[in-house]
Each structure stands twice: as C-alpha cells, then as structure tokens.
Design a protein around this motif. Sequence first.
Motif, PDB file in Angstrom:
ATOM      1  N   ALA A   1      12.388 -13.649  33.027  1.00  0.00           N
ATOM      2  CA  ALA A   1      12.134 -12.974  31.758  1.00  0.00           C
ATOM      3  C   ALA A   1      12.262 -11.461  31.851  1.00  0.00           C
ATOM      4  O   ALA A   1      12.247 -10.769  30.828  1.00  0.00           O
ATOM      5  CB  ALA A   1      10.736 -13.337  31.249  1.00  0.00           C
ATOM      6  N   GLY A   2      12.373 -10.933  33.057  1.00  0.00           N
ATOM      7  CA  GLY A   2      12.451  -9.487  33.236  1.00  0.00           C
ATOM      8  C   GLY A   2      12.737  -9.146  34.677  1.00  0.00           C
ATOM      9  O   GLY A   2      12.964 -10.028  35.517  1.00  0.00           O
ATOM     10  N   PRO A   3      12.703  -7.873  35.023  1.00  0.00           N
ATOM     11  CA  PRO A   3      13.123  -7.444  36.366  1.00  0.00           C
ATOM     12  C   PRO A   3      12.078  -7.596  37.465  1.00  0.00           C
ATOM     13  O   PRO A   3      12.419  -7.550  38.646  1.00  0.00           O
ATOM     14  CB  PRO A   3      13.456  -5.963  36.155  1.00  0.00           C
ATOM     15  N   GLY A   4      10.802  -7.768  37.095  1.00  0.00           N
ATOM     16  CA  GLY A   4       9.744  -7.765  38.093  1.00  0.00           C
ATOM     17  C   GLY A   4       9.352  -9.150  38.570  1.00  0.00           C
ATOM     18  O   GLY A   4       9.710 -10.169  37.971  1.00  0.00           O
ATOM     19  N   GLU A   5       8.559  -9.174  39.666  1.00  0.00           N
ATOM     20  CA  GLU A   5       8.107 -10.440  40.226  1.00  0.00           C
ATOM     21  C   GLU A   5       7.269 -11.224  39.225  1.00  0.00           C
ATOM     22  O   GLU A   5       7.357 -12.452  39.149  1.00  0.00           O
ATOM     23  CB  GLU A   5       7.303 -10.181  41.505  1.00  0.00           C
ATOM     24  N   ARG A   6       6.452 -10.512  38.427  1.00  0.00           N
ATOM     25  CA  ARG A   6       5.600 -11.188  37.450  1.00  0.00           C
ATOM     26  C   ARG A   6       6.380 -11.673  36.233  1.00  0.00           C
ATOM     27  O   ARG A   6       5.816 -12.349  35.372  1.00  0.00           O
ATOM     28  CB  ARG A   6       4.463 -10.257  36.994  1.00  0.00           C
ATOM     29  N   ASP A   7       7.647 -11.350  36.172  1.00  0.00           N
ATOM     30  CA  ASP A   7       8.464 -11.768  35.037  1.00  0.00           C
ATOM     31  C   ASP A   7       9.139 -13.113  35.266  1.00  0.00           C
ATOM     32  O   ASP A   7       9.860 -13.598  34.384  1.00  0.00           O
ATOM     33  CB  ASP A   7       9.542 -10.722  34.738  1.00  0.00           C
TER      34      ASP A   7
ATOM     35  N   GLY B   1      -1.335 -16.721  26.269  1.00  0.00           N
ATOM     36  CA  GLY B   1      -1.644 -16.082  24.995  1.00  0.00           C
ATOM     37  C   GLY B   1      -0.698 -14.972  24.608  1.00  0.00           C
ATOM     38  O   GLY B   1      -0.750 -14.479  23.474  1.00  0.00           O
ATOM     39  N   GLU B   2       0.179 -14.570  25.525  1.00  0.00           N
ATOM     40  CA  GLU B   2       1.184 -13.535  25.244  1.00  0.00           C
ATOM     41  C   GLU B   2       2.514 -14.207  24.912  1.00  0.00           C
ATOM     42  O   GLU B   2       2.938 -15.131  25.600  1.00  0.00           O
ATOM     43  CB  GLU B   2       1.351 -12.624  26.464  1.00  0.00           C
ATOM     44  N   SER B   3       3.174 -13.737  23.852  1.00  0.00           N
ATOM     45  CA  SER B   3       4.478 -14.268  23.486  1.00  0.00           C
ATOM     46  C   SER B   3       5.566 -13.514  24.241  1.00  0.00           C
ATOM     47  O   SER B   3       5.650 -12.276  24.159  1.00  0.00           O
ATOM     48  CB  SER B   3       4.708 -14.142  21.973  1.00  0.00           C
ATOM     49  N   VAL B   4       6.382 -14.267  24.979  1.00  0.00           N
ATOM     50  CA  VAL B   4       7.461 -13.673  25.780  1.00  0.00           C
ATOM     51  C   VAL B   4       8.784 -14.262  25.301  1.00  0.00           C
ATOM     52  O   VAL B   4       8.963 -15.477  25.305  1.00  0.00           O
ATOM     53  CB  VAL B   4       7.277 -13.953  27.284  1.00  0.00           C
ATOM     54  N   GLU B   5       9.693 -13.393  24.882  1.00  0.00           N
ATOM     55  CA  GLU B   5      11.020 -13.841  24.443  1.00  0.00           C
ATOM     56  C   GLU B   5      12.040 -13.589  25.541  1.00  0.00           C
ATOM     57  O   GLU B   5      12.045 -12.524  26.174  1.00  0.00           O
ATOM     58  CB  GLU B   5      11.447 -13.114  23.169  1.00  0.00           C
ATOM     59  N   VAL B   6      12.890 -14.574  25.764  1.00  0.00           N
ATOM     60  CA  VAL B   6      13.940 -14.477  26.780  1.00  0.00           C
ATOM     61  C   VAL B   6      15.266 -14.816  26.109  1.00  0.00           C
ATOM     62  O   VAL B   6      15.411 -15.879  25.505  1.00  0.00           O
ATOM     63  CB  VAL B   6      13.688 -15.455  27.952  1.00  0.00           C
ATOM     64  N   ARG B   7      16.217 -13.909  26.217  1.00  0.00           N
ATOM     65  CA  ARG B   7      17.557 -14.158  25.694  1.00  0.00           C
ATOM     66  C   ARG B   7      18.397 -14.749  26.823  1.00  0.00           C
ATOM     67  O   ARG B   7      18.756 -14.065  27.769  1.00  0.00           O
ATOM     68  CB  ARG B   7      18.180 -12.875  25.130  1.00  0.00           C
ATOM     69  N   VAL B   8      18.686 -16.020  26.714  1.00  0.00           N
ATOM     70  CA  VAL B   8      19.295 -16.776  27.804  1.00  0.00           C
ATOM     71  C   VAL B   8      20.769 -16.419  27.947  1.00  0.00           C
ATOM     72  O   VAL B   8      21.534 -16.455  26.972  1.00  0.00           O
ATOM     73  CB  VAL B   8      19.143 -18.287  27.561  1.00  0.00           C
ATOM     74  N   SER B   9      21.167 -16.095  29.166  1.00  0.00           N
ATOM     75  CA  SER B   9      22.562 -15.772  29.448  1.00  0.00           C
ATOM     76  C   SER B   9      23.185 -16.696  30.487  1.00  0.00           C
ATOM     77  O   SER B   9      24.403 -16.879  30.516  1.00  0.00           O
ATOM     78  CB  SER B   9      22.690 -14.319  29.934  1.00  0.00           C
ATOM     79  N   THR B  10      22.354 -17.285  31.352  1.00  0.00           N
ATOM     80  CA  THR B  10      22.849 -18.146  32.429  1.00  0.00           C
ATOM     81  C   THR B  10      21.905 -19.329  32.578  1.00  0.00           C
ATOM     82  O   THR B  10      20.687 -19.145  32.646  1.00  0.00           O
ATOM     83  CB  THR B  10      22.898 -17.387  33.775  1.00  0.00           C
ATOM     84  N   VAL B  11      22.466 -20.546  32.610  1.00  0.00           N
ATOM     85  CA  VAL B  11      21.662 -21.751  32.832  1.00  0.00           C
ATOM     86  C   VAL B  11      22.279 -22.525  33.993  1.00  0.00           C
ATOM     87  O   VAL B  11      23.497 -22.757  34.026  1.00  0.00           O
ATOM     88  CB  VAL B  11      21.601 -22.648  31.578  1.00  0.00           C
ATOM     89  N   LEU B  12      21.425 -22.914  34.926  1.00  0.00           N
ATOM     90  CA  LEU B  12      21.855 -23.626  36.122  1.00  0.00           C
ATOM     91  C   LEU B  12      20.967 -24.841  36.328  1.00  0.00           C
ATOM     92  O   LEU B  12      19.746 -24.750  36.189  1.00  0.00           O
ATOM     93  CB  LEU B  12      21.769 -22.712  37.350  1.00  0.00           C
ATOM     94  N   ASN B  13      21.577 -25.962  36.665  1.00  0.00           N
ATOM     95  CA  ASN B  13      20.833 -27.183  36.948  1.00  0.00           C
ATOM     96  C   ASN B  13      20.930 -27.509  38.427  1.00  0.00           C
ATOM     97  O   ASN B  13      22.035 -27.721  38.948  1.00  0.00           O
ATOM     98  CB  ASN B  13      21.399 -28.366  36.143  1.00  0.00           C
TER      99      ASN B  13
END
Length: 225
Positions: A86-92, A10-22
């Motif tokens: 999505a961020g610096p923490g474990e929950r991110d 229910g929370e909107s989280v935006e992530v600005r993608v800088s690195t993609v790895l397959n």
Amino acid sequence: MFPLRFDVGGESVEVRVSTVLNGGYAGRSQQDVAAHVAELAELGVPAPSRTPCLYPVAPYLAMQTDEVPAQHGRTSGEAEWALVVAGPGERDVLLTAACDHTDRDLEVHGVAWSKQAGPDVLGREAWRLVDVADRIDDLTLTAWAGGDRIQRGTLAELLTPHHWLDELRARDLLHPGTVLLSGTIPMAGEVDQFADSWRVELADPATGDTITCDYRVRRMPEPVA
C-alpha cells in the motif's frame, strides 16, 4: 490502475492496483509439492518448469466483490492469503484473505491461462504484516464451498510472506500497487468444489480476529454463436 479499499484497524487505506501476481505450487514442503505436481499431471494439468511458480495476471482481476460470473460449471476458488503493498514503508505491507477463482477446464491447457479467466477476490479488511509477523505460522486459512468446509490449514503450510517479499524485491516488483496471492492449501476431495458460493477466512488465534472474503458464483448466459 484499479483501486481497492481496506479497513486496517479502523483506518481506510486505498490502494491503486498496478501489478497482480499469483503464487503457485507454493507449499513450504517442496517434496509435497512435487508429489502434488505428479498427481495433477495424471489429471492432464501441465507440470511447471520450476516451483514455486509466479503467474502475473491482469490488474483488473484483483476485486472486492460479492459475485463472480462464471462461463460454465467447472470453476472454483482456492483459499489463499494476499500481500498488498500500500506504500513505500514496512508498515504499508498489508495481509488479507483472498480467493483465487480458477477455470478448471482451462487449467488442463495451461495454469497461467486459467488464472486469467477468473478474478482474485480479496477481503475488505486487512492487517499490517508487521503486526502479525511474529506469529505468521499460527494464522489459519479456512474455505467453504457452498457451505461445506473444503480447506483448513495454517500458514505454516505455505511459503512465508517474507519469502515472497524477497522474491518481489529481487524482481523489482516490490512497489506500491503490487498484490500477490500466496498459492493454496490442499482441498478435501469429498467436497464438491464446483459450488454456487465460496468463502475464505483468515484467522488469528492469538487475538480471535478474522478477515473474510465471500461471494456467489453466477452462471453467465450461454453464448449465441
């Protein structure tokens, strides 16, 4: 950097993608992976120098889209999960469904090249990895190509998200904006993978929750050259 937006409980989280790895050749059983590498070599796909593999792709290839343009009729998806930092923490650290759309004609010339020729389609919902970590092996991945089920398995068949988090940390890539796709599970050989649509579902049997990504494949016009 290219933004993705996820509904996380229910929370909107935006992530600005800088690195993609397959991730590639990422089965939990590396003995089975070795057998798969040998099978692909017989089809002309070059063998990797090590497994598992990690293929960097352009950040703009991480998409949330309903349509994938294809330059010819031999492209197809792969059911995968994706980690999104999505961020610096474990929950991110987020977990979502993903489909790595790959050019199979180009794959025989180089897997890394084929990964650059199509997008990584991600779901629009995500779970926090910490919320499902204790049952990660029970989560299921299912894919349909043109409405026919082509893949079905559990995350126990693949290297764990925490394996890849350790790999990212060791390579100084565990930072906000990183997206990593898991590699895939076996396909049913009797189903035509070169379909006009793909759908991937990541499901949690403990809660009944599901995350999906699905898209149409649209053939591009023939080149004028």
